[in-house]
Design an enzyme around this catalytic site. Structure first.
Site, PDB file in Angstrom:
ATOM      1  CB  SER B  57      -1.090   0.052   1.159  1.00  0.00           C
ATOM      2  OG  SER B  57      -0.051  -0.027   2.451  1.00  0.00           O
ATOM      3  CG  HIS B  96      -1.237   3.501   5.432  1.00  0.00           C
ATOM      4  ND1 HIS B  96      -2.436   2.876   5.248  1.00  0.00           N
ATOM      5  CD2 HIS B  96      -0.505   2.552   4.745  1.00  0.00           C
ATOM      6  CE1 HIS B  96      -2.661   1.961   4.460  1.00  0.00           C
ATOM      7  NE2 HIS B  96      -1.418   1.657   4.104  1.00  0.00           N
ATOM      8  CG  ASP B 123      -5.303   4.420   6.029  1.00  0.00           C
ATOM      9  OD1 ASP B 123      -5.605   4.110   4.898  1.00  0.00           O
ATOM     10  OD2 ASP B 123      -4.178   4.727   6.642  1.00  0.00           O
TER      11      ASP B 123
END
Lengths: 173, 180
Positions: B57, B96, B123
């Site tokens: 990701s 992230h 998210d």
């Protein structure tokens, strides 16, 4: 004579040490190449708001803005032999009665190559500017360019440059 | 027949010494690994100073199998930083980038929103049901350094446990059978 476990331990420790040294050396060379204090002055960038596409209050009472910008930037000096990518993004920063600081990323871009590190483009906000309340009418917003240099290995470097500020309209569209 | 008993005794004592040495050297390995880990925890301030990237990701920045070094200090989280966070009800921490930060006036409490560079959406779909923001206690650390590929070792070990048992078995066998 040494036992197998002892040899394995030595080997593992040594290879880890070697990796750590290489990691450190790469980070050190990076710091040497673009001194952190001076790196902002090497980056050329500007951003102007061209148009307020939408400015409304959501049903839950939060202000939402969509903008169109003109962005021009040159981050070529950030690229070295150890650079995998430069992640650039434009963020809005403002203060409200509720929050001392609101930072919202509006647009971002991944640059993989030095040849593509200088460009000018017209962009719309990738992520809408949404406040935690309805405090955006007439609000002064700072536009700040951030960059995040990701190395092939070693330490990551972050820095930013204040580009401009603008006032949001007094009325919703 | 006294000499037989004597030599048996000497062999036995020798083996006991040998076994003891092996145990001690095994203990040294385990302890030095523990020292390195705890030392890193202390220096970086993060409960797990090293994490392995498991998903794509954050590509092309981080690929599966890359290792990240984390740090945790008093500096407030800011937009653009790559953080590792734990979501309630999920076992595996996520790495992230922060795209929104809201910081309260007096308390300095923060609310942040994250997104993977390679994902289309933020998210909120990954957070607990109804959760809109991450807060300070969700954050395990921020990524400060990067080492490619090394994490594949642990990925292989966790996903193909047979390799782990083979490795442990082989090591154990070698330790038992190895001579001084």
């Amino acid at each position: 004579m040494h036992s197998f476990a002892y040899r394995l331990n030595t080997l593992l420790t040594f290879s880890l040490l070697l990796l750590a040294v290489l990691f450190g050396a790469a980070s050190f060379l990076d710091a040497f190449n673009s001194p952190l204090s001076a790196s902002s002055s090497h980056v050329q960038a500007s951003a102007q708001v061209l148009k307020v596409n939408r400015f409304r209050r959501q049903l839950n009472g939060a202000d939402e803005v969509s903008l169109t910008f003109n962005v021009s930037l040159d981050v070529q000096p950030l690229f070295t032999w150890n650079t995998k990518q430069v992640f650039v993004f434009l963020a809005a920063e403002y203060e409200t009665p509720k929050n001392a600081l609101n930072q919202i990323s509006l647009w971002d871009h991944i640059i993989l190559d030095k040849d593509q590190a200088k460009f000018q483009t017209k962009v719309t906000t990738k992520y809408p500017l949404i406040d935690q309340g309805s405090n955006l009418r007439g609000r002064k917003v700072d536009l700040i360019l951030h960059w995040h240099v990701m190395p092939k290995t070693g330490r990551m470097i972050r820095d930013k440059l204040h580009l401009s500020d603008f006032h949001l309209p007094e009325a919703y569209t | 027949m006294g000499w037989v008993a004597d030599s048996l005794d000497s062999i036995r004592s020798c083996q006991i010494r040998h076994v003891l040495t092996q145990i001690v050297s095994l203990g040294m390995i385990v302890t030095s690994a523990l020292i390195v880990w705890k030392g890193l925890t202390y220096v970086t301030g993060s409960e797990s100073p090293v994490v392995v990237v498991l998903s794509g990701s954050m590509e092309p920045g981080f690929k599966r199998g890359d290792i990240l070094f984390l740090q945790m200090n008093k500096d407030p989280i800011r937009v653009g930083e790559i953080v590792v966070f734990n979501v309630d009800g999920r076992d595996i921490p996520i790495v992230h980038r922060v795209i929104k930060v809201h910081e309260r006036h007096n308390t300095g409490e923060i609310q942040i929103l994250t997104k993977g560079d390679n994902n289309n959406d933020d998210d909120r779909v990954l957070y607990a049901y109804g959760q809109l923001w991450l807060e300070q206690h969700h954050i395990m650390g921020r990524a400060v350094g990067f080492l490619p590929y090394v994490g594949w070792v642990t990925i292989i070990m966790t996903e193909k446990p047979i390799f782990k048992y083979l490795l442990i078995g082989a090591l154990g066998l070698l330790i038992i059978t190895s001579k001084e």
